[in-house]
Each structure stands twice: as C-alpha cells, then as structure tokens.
Design a protein around this motif. Structure first.
Motif, PDB file in Angstrom:
ATOM      1  N   ALA A 139       0.868  -1.178   0.000  1.00 39.32           N
ATOM      2  CA  ALA A 139       0.000   0.000   0.000  1.00 39.32           C
ATOM      3  C   ALA A 139       0.907   1.231   0.000  1.00 39.32           C
ATOM      4  N   SER A 140       0.667   2.173   0.877  1.00 38.00           N
ATOM      5  CA  SER A 140       1.504   3.372   0.971  1.00 38.00           C
ATOM      6  C   SER A 140       1.089   4.140   2.211  1.00 38.00           C
ATOM      7  N   ASP A 141       2.049   4.844   2.819  1.00 32.20           N
ATOM      8  CA  ASP A 141       1.668   5.740   3.904  1.00 32.20           C
ATOM      9  C   ASP A 141       0.747   6.845   3.405  1.00 32.20           C
ATOM     10  N   ALA A 142       0.765   7.104   2.089  1.00 39.05           N
ATOM     11  CA  ALA A 142      -0.188   8.063   1.520  1.00 39.05           C
ATOM     12  C   ALA A 142      -1.617   7.622   1.784  1.00 39.05           C
ATOM     13  N   GLY A 143      -1.840   6.311   1.836  1.00 34.85           N
ATOM     14  CA  GLY A 143      -3.162   5.770   2.099  1.00 34.85           C
ATOM     15  C   GLY A 143      -3.544   5.801   3.564  1.00 34.85           C
ATOM     16  N   ARG A 144      -2.564   6.017   4.447  1.00 41.59           N
ATOM     17  CA  ARG A 144      -2.838   6.102   5.884  1.00 41.59           C
ATOM     18  C   ARG A 144      -3.009   7.540   6.340  1.00 41.59           C
ATOM     19  N   VAL A 145      -2.153   8.427   5.837  1.00 41.37           N
ATOM     20  CA  VAL A 145      -2.131   9.796   6.376  1.00 41.37           C
ATOM     21  C   VAL A 145      -2.339  10.858   5.306  1.00 41.37           C
ATOM     22  N   GLY A 146      -2.510  10.454   4.036  1.00 46.82           N
ATOM     23  CA  GLY A 146      -2.662  11.416   2.951  1.00 46.82           C
ATOM     24  C   GLY A 146      -1.316  11.926   2.466  1.00 46.82           C
ATOM     25  N   GLY A 205      -4.232  -9.075   8.759  1.00 46.58           N
ATOM     26  CA  GLY A 205      -5.015  -7.847   8.817  1.00 46.58           C
ATOM     27  C   GLY A 205      -4.236  -6.637   9.309  1.00 46.58           C
ATOM     28  N   GLN A 206      -2.906  -6.726   9.282  1.00 48.67           N
ATOM     29  CA  GLN A 206      -2.096  -5.649   9.839  1.00 48.67           C
ATOM     30  C   GLN A 206      -1.551  -4.726   8.748  1.00 48.67           C
ATOM     31  N   THR A 207      -1.289  -3.494   9.149  1.00 47.22           N
ATOM     32  CA  THR A 207      -0.717  -2.489   8.255  1.00 47.22           C
ATOM     33  C   THR A 207       0.602  -2.024   8.859  1.00 47.22           C
ATOM     34  N   VAL A 208       1.680  -2.291   8.161  1.00 52.31           N
ATOM     35  CA  VAL A 208       3.025  -1.994   8.680  1.00 52.31           C
ATOM     36  C   VAL A 208       3.656  -0.884   7.854  1.00 52.31           C
ATOM     37  N   SER A 209       3.982   0.222   8.515  1.00 49.73           N
ATOM     38  CA  SER A 209       4.671   1.307   7.822  1.00 49.73           C
ATOM     39  C   SER A 209       6.175   1.072   7.853  1.00 49.73           C
ATOM     40  N   VAL A 210       6.799   1.286   6.708  1.00 52.24           N
ATOM     41  CA  VAL A 210       8.255   1.178   6.611  1.00 52.24           C
ATOM     42  C   VAL A 210       8.723   2.525   6.060  1.00 52.24           C
ATOM     43  N   SER A 211       8.904   3.475   6.980  1.00 53.49           N
ATOM     44  CA  SER A 211       9.067   4.863   6.562  1.00 53.49           C
ATOM     45  C   SER A 211      10.196   5.588   7.280  1.00 53.49           C
ATOM     46  N   GLY A 212      11.027   4.855   7.989  1.00 57.17           N
ATOM     47  CA  GLY A 212      12.115   5.505   8.713  1.00 57.17           C
ATOM     48  C   GLY A 212      11.637   6.426   9.813  1.00 57.17           C
ATOM     49  N   GLY A 213      10.385   6.222  10.250  1.00 59.23           N
ATOM     50  CA  GLY A 213       9.825   7.051  11.320  1.00 59.23           C
ATOM     51  C   GLY A 213       9.102   8.293  10.832  1.00 59.23           C
ATOM     52  N   LEU A 214       8.979   8.466   9.489  1.00 58.91           N
ATOM     53  CA  LEU A 214       8.286   9.645   8.966  1.00 58.91           C
ATOM     54  C   LEU A 214       6.847   9.687   9.467  1.00 58.91           C
ATOM     55  N   THR A 215       6.194   8.525   9.492  1.00 61.23           N
ATOM     56  CA  THR A 215       4.864   8.418  10.101  1.00 61.23           C
ATOM     57  C   THR A 215       4.938   7.376  11.198  1.00 61.23           C
ATOM     58  N   MET A 216       4.248   7.631  12.257  1.00 60.96           N
ATOM     59  CA  MET A 216       4.178   6.677  13.380  1.00 60.96           C
ATOM     60  C   MET A 216       2.739   6.560  13.809  1.00 60.96           C
ATOM     61  N   SER A 217       2.353   5.339  14.225  1.00 63.23           N
ATOM     62  CA  SER A 217       0.975   5.150  14.668  1.00 63.23           C
ATOM     63  C   SER A 217       0.956   4.231  15.877  1.00 63.23           C
TER      64      SER A 217
END
Length: 248
Positions: free
Chosen positions: A138-145, A236-248
């Motif tokens: 997916a993309s962090d764009a889909g989580r936080v815009g 059913g999990q969503t894992v961000s791999v963003s170097g900490g750019l987004t955190m949830s």
C-alpha cells in the motif's frame, strides 16, 4: 535453508524498483519467484538475475484476462501458489483540482483494481490449499494522505481496507493478508513524481528521522517476514516502513 524455501511466490510489478528488490529478497530466502510486470523484458531480466527457478511473465494487472492467464500458467506449472505480493503501482503527482480524470482512472485501475484482480484469481487457490499469504504494498499516503497524490492516496487507502477485509474472510482457510506501507523510497517511480528535484529530496530526507529515503531492500525485508511461516499468526495488519516519517 531460507524462511521461504519451496514457496511458490507471485510478485507483481517486479521488473524494477521495490518490486525487483522484493523478488530478489524472496528468492534469496528460497522462494521460487514468478516475476510479473507489464514490461515483459524487465520481468524476464529480473527472473534471470535472481535465478532459483524464477520465471518472468508479462502481466497487466488492470486486465482480468491477463491476470487469469498468468495465474493459470503458474498453477499448471507449479501446482500451487503460496505467496502473492501485490506491488504493481503507478502515480502522477499534482494538485487534485488540476488533475485529469483520465489519470484518476489509470491510478485506480492499477493501484486498486490491480489488487482486486490478482486476489480474485489467487485466493480461491489458496483457500483450496488451506494455506497462503498475501502481502499488499500500500503506501503511507493511504494512511495519512499525501499532498499532490490525492487519488493515489484514495486508491492505497482502499488497498488497506480491502486487505483487512480479506484477512477476515480468508482466516478460516488459514490464509493471511497484510499490508506494507512504504514511505518515500529511492525508486524510479519516486523520481518520476518529483523525487529527482534536489530541493524536494533534501526536504523529505530532513523530515525522516533516519535521514534517508527507503531502499527497496528495506521494504523487501518486511515483506519476506510477512510472507513466511514466522508470520502465520499475523493477519489484517498495516506496517509502515518509513524511517519514522509516520508513526501510529
């Protein structure tokens, strides 16, 4: 032995970028990788490069007929499909109010319908086997815009919700489904939507706590875990791999 030894694995959009990195990692972990891409040349080049019995197959994820033909070929040749990684994606950056509706259609067809098409073809096979793993990129764009990526964000948000839904539906068949959300990655797609602008690149890098863009290997390592038996109880999990750019 690798954690994916013997697993028949389909990776879409694997001719270059993150998809190629994923294919290389999964092959290194022992998987037999089916490298699919709309560009047959790059698909076959990637398959030849990673070896391990990998094959390259031209597939247009926006076409149900193309997807069905690929899945049928893989099932006939190998007898099973253990892992599906939906990586194929495309975007065209710009303000939404200036966007072309034709581009909306292409973004949604590739990023959302592409996932629906492959899952519709592969999930019945996994259900019959009583095992399988789906990893949707997916993309962090889909989580936080993401500014300049409104329709892409909508499509990727749809992928995240779809992943959770099929995780619920497929659990009784012992099939898991998870989403991996890259942040900005150092790829040709990123460059094509403005990432080759040194000022944008520098600003983004400064915003990332680890002070670097993601490399394809960063995403591939997480995908390899989710595709393996080690992640059997993760769904059913969503894992961000963003170097900490987004955190949830």
């Amino acid at each position: 032995m690798g954690k994916l030894t013997g697993k028949i694995t389909v990776v879409t959009g694997a001719g270059q970028g993150i998809g190629r990195g994923i294919a290389e990692k999964l092959a290194a972990e022992g998987a037999t990788v089916v490298v699919t891409d709309i560009n047959e040349t790059t698909a076959k080049e990637t398959a030849d490069r990673i070896g391990g019995g990998a094959i390259g197959v031209r597939t247009d994820v926006t076409s149900r007929e193309s997807v069905a033909a690929m899945v049928g070929q893989v099932h006939r040749q190998f007898g099973r499909i253990d892992v599906l990684v939906n990586n194929a994606g495309w975007d065209k950056a710009g303000p939404f109010v200036e966007s072309d509706p034709d581009d909306w259609d292409r973004v949604v067809r590739i990023n959302l319908y592409g996932v629906l098409n492959t899952c519709r073809a592969v999930l019945p096979i996994m259900a019959e086997q009583g095992s399988g793993s789906v990893v949707n990129i997916a993309s962090d764009a889909g989580r936080v815009g993401s500014s300049g990526e409104a329709v892409y964000s909508a499509a990727k948000g749809g992928v995240i919700a779809f992943t959770k839904s099929i995780a619920r539906e497929m659990a009784r068949s012992q099939v898991n489904a998870n989403a991996v959300c890259p942040g900005p990655a150092d790829t040709a797609l990123f460059a094509s939507i403005g990432g080759d602008n040194p000022k944008l690149r520098e600003a983004l890098t400064k915003a990332i706590p680890f002070r670097r863009l993601a490399q394809p290997s960063d995403l591939a390592n997480v995908v390899a875990f989710l595709a393996s038996d080690e992640a059997d109880y993760v769904t059913g999990q969503t894992v961000s791999v963003s170097g900490g750019l987004t955190m949830s």
